[in-house]
Design a protein around this motif. Structure first.
Motif, short mmCIF file in Angstrom:
data_model
loop_
_atom_site.label_atom_id
_atom_site.label_comp_id
_atom_site.label_asym_id
_atom_site.label_seq_id
_atom_site.Cartn_x
_atom_site.Cartn_y
_atom_site.Cartn_z
N ILE A 312 0.84 -1.20 0.00
CA ILE A 312 0.00 0.00 0.00
C ILE A 312 0.87 1.25 0.00
O ILE A 312 0.63 2.20 -0.75
CB ILE A 312 -0.95 -0.02 1.21
N THR A 313 1.91 1.26 0.82
CA THR A 313 2.81 2.41 0.88
C THR A 313 3.45 2.68 -0.48
O THR A 313 3.54 3.83 -0.94
CB THR A 313 3.90 2.19 1.93
N THR A 314 3.88 1.62 -1.15
CA THR A 314 4.52 1.77 -2.45
C THR A 314 3.55 2.29 -3.49
O THR A 314 3.92 3.08 -4.37
CB THR A 314 5.13 0.43 -2.90
N MET A 315 2.27 1.87 -3.41
CA MET A 315 1.27 2.37 -4.35
C MET A 315 1.09 3.88 -4.23
O MET A 315 0.90 4.58 -5.23
CB MET A 315 -0.06 1.67 -4.13
N TYR A 316 1.15 4.37 -3.00
CA TYR A 316 1.03 5.82 -2.80
C TYR A 316 2.17 6.58 -3.48
O TYR A 316 2.02 7.76 -3.81
CB TYR A 316 1.00 6.15 -1.30
N GLU A 317 3.28 5.91 -3.70
CA GLU A 317 4.41 6.54 -4.38
C GLU A 317 4.35 6.32 -5.89
O GLU A 317 4.58 7.25 -6.67
CB GLU A 317 5.72 5.96 -3.83
N GLU A 318 4.04 5.10 -6.31
CA GLU A 318 4.15 4.75 -7.73
C GLU A 318 2.99 5.26 -8.56
O GLU A 318 3.17 5.62 -9.73
CB GLU A 318 4.29 3.24 -7.88
N ILE A 319 1.78 5.26 -8.01
CA ILE A 319 0.64 5.68 -8.82
C ILE A 319 0.75 7.14 -9.25
O ILE A 319 0.65 7.44 -10.45
CB ILE A 319 -0.68 5.39 -8.08
N PRO A 320 0.99 8.10 -8.35
CA PRO A 320 1.13 9.49 -8.81
C PRO A 320 2.32 9.70 -9.76
O PRO A 320 2.29 10.61 -10.59
CB PRO A 320 1.33 10.28 -7.52
#
Length: 331
Positions: A312-320
């Motif tokens: 979840i933490t990585t998604m907050y970085e990779e999606i934007p």
């Protein structure tokens, strides 16, 4: 990159036999006094969908392991954020847990602050996944993702379908356009995967995105081909079809996989988290869950809670960093 290649162990749908592991409540992490009463699990969507399917598939085995009932509580609304908000505000005593299906709930939180941070939830386990998949009407004779991209670039196709604007399928379509050259002119939004399937089969639109399990009936009837599997690893539903990564396109698993997770409120004590995690691991290995997976086509896996939190933490970085958030928001 976030993707199912991060898993510690993965079972695809197969005929292999598994032996259920007997257990009792309170194992692991020193949680000897937990649980002593029923546990509530929040499903942040309505009955009958993919998230609910995992709740129905897993909770009987987890309940058996813990020795208490697990009551399913559907709290719908705000693209899953209403239910997760309820979970985030619950007492961290282990008696309220809930499901998350990132990045489905991460995307709306990135577009508008929901008043809580999913990264603060305590991970219990990642228990399964669904590959976002695109199907094309079989009458077009397109049998690979490469052919599909060529059809869009040549102008043969112009429309791409999926669920509502601003959601995961819309984000995946925009990412496939920008990174793979899937050059559609318009995104056609539908209310459910079944509607996307019907639109493709009737040739209302030539191609559309949904979950792999949601498109099973169309593929089994030979009405459509699953030519765009956006996970890096094979689909649990269509394991014999190549993924877009297999065909040499960039890995976009950060947006192309719907992860099935259980989480607990922030600051849940380590011993309670460990007891819950152990119960889900035992459930994963049980005859009940393995048979449910084989019968339904829902892919199952097991990753510990810490890995779920990191995803979840990585998604907050990779999606934007990879998705055109302004266009996704309709700006």
């Amino acid at each position: 990159m976030v993707g199912i290649n991060r898993r510690r162990a993965l079972t695809m749908i197969s005929g292999a036999a598994f032996t259920g592991l007997a257990g009792c409540g309170g194992l692991g992490g020193g949680g000897e006094d937990f649980p002593t009463r029923d546990i509530r699990t929040i499903v942040p969507y309505g009955p009958g969908g993919g998230v609910d399917a995992y709740a129905q598939g897993y909770t009987p085995a987890v309940s058996d392991e813990l020795g208490v009932n697990i009551e399913i509580d559907h709290i719908e609304g705000a693209a899953g954020l209403r239910g997760l908000g309820e979970l985030a505000g619950a007492d961290p005593d282990g008696y309220t847990i809930g499901q998350a299906s990132p990045p489905a709930e991460v995307l709306p939180a990135l577009l508008e602050d929901p008043g809580f941070d999913q990264r603060e939830l305590t991970g219990i386990a990642r228990v399964g996944y669904s590959s976002l998949t695109g199907i094309v009407n079989a009458d077009h004779g397109i049998e690979s993702y490469t052919d599909l991209v060529d059809a869009y670039q040549s102008g043969e196709f112009s429309q791409c379908a999926g669920l509502g604007e601003g959601g995961q399928q819309h984000a995946a379509a925009l990412t496939a356009r920008d990174k793979h050259g899937l050059d559609f002119d318009s995104y056609v939004a539908y209310g459910g995967t079944g509607q996307v399937e019907e639109a493709v089969v009737s040739n209302e639109v030539p191609f559309g995105f949904g979950t792999d399990a949601g498109f099973l009936s169309a593929v089994e009837s030979d009405s459509a081909y699953p030519v765009a599997i956006l996970s890096a690893e094979p689909s649990g539903v269509f394991p014999d079809w190549p993924t877009v990564t297999d065909e040499g396109f960039e890995d976009i698993s950060f947006i192309g996989v719907l992860h099935r997770m259980w989480m607990a409120p922030p600051d849940t004590p380590d011993d309670i988290q460990q007891t819950l995690q152990d119960a889900f691991e035992t459930a994963y290995n049980s005859d009940h869950v393995q048979q449910w997976s084989e019968d339904t086509g829902n892919a199952i896996t097991f990753d510990e809670g810490e890995e779920a939190e990191q995803m979840i933490t990585t998604m907050y970085e990779e999606i934007p960093a990879n998705v055109d958030m302004e266009e996704l928001a309709g700006n």
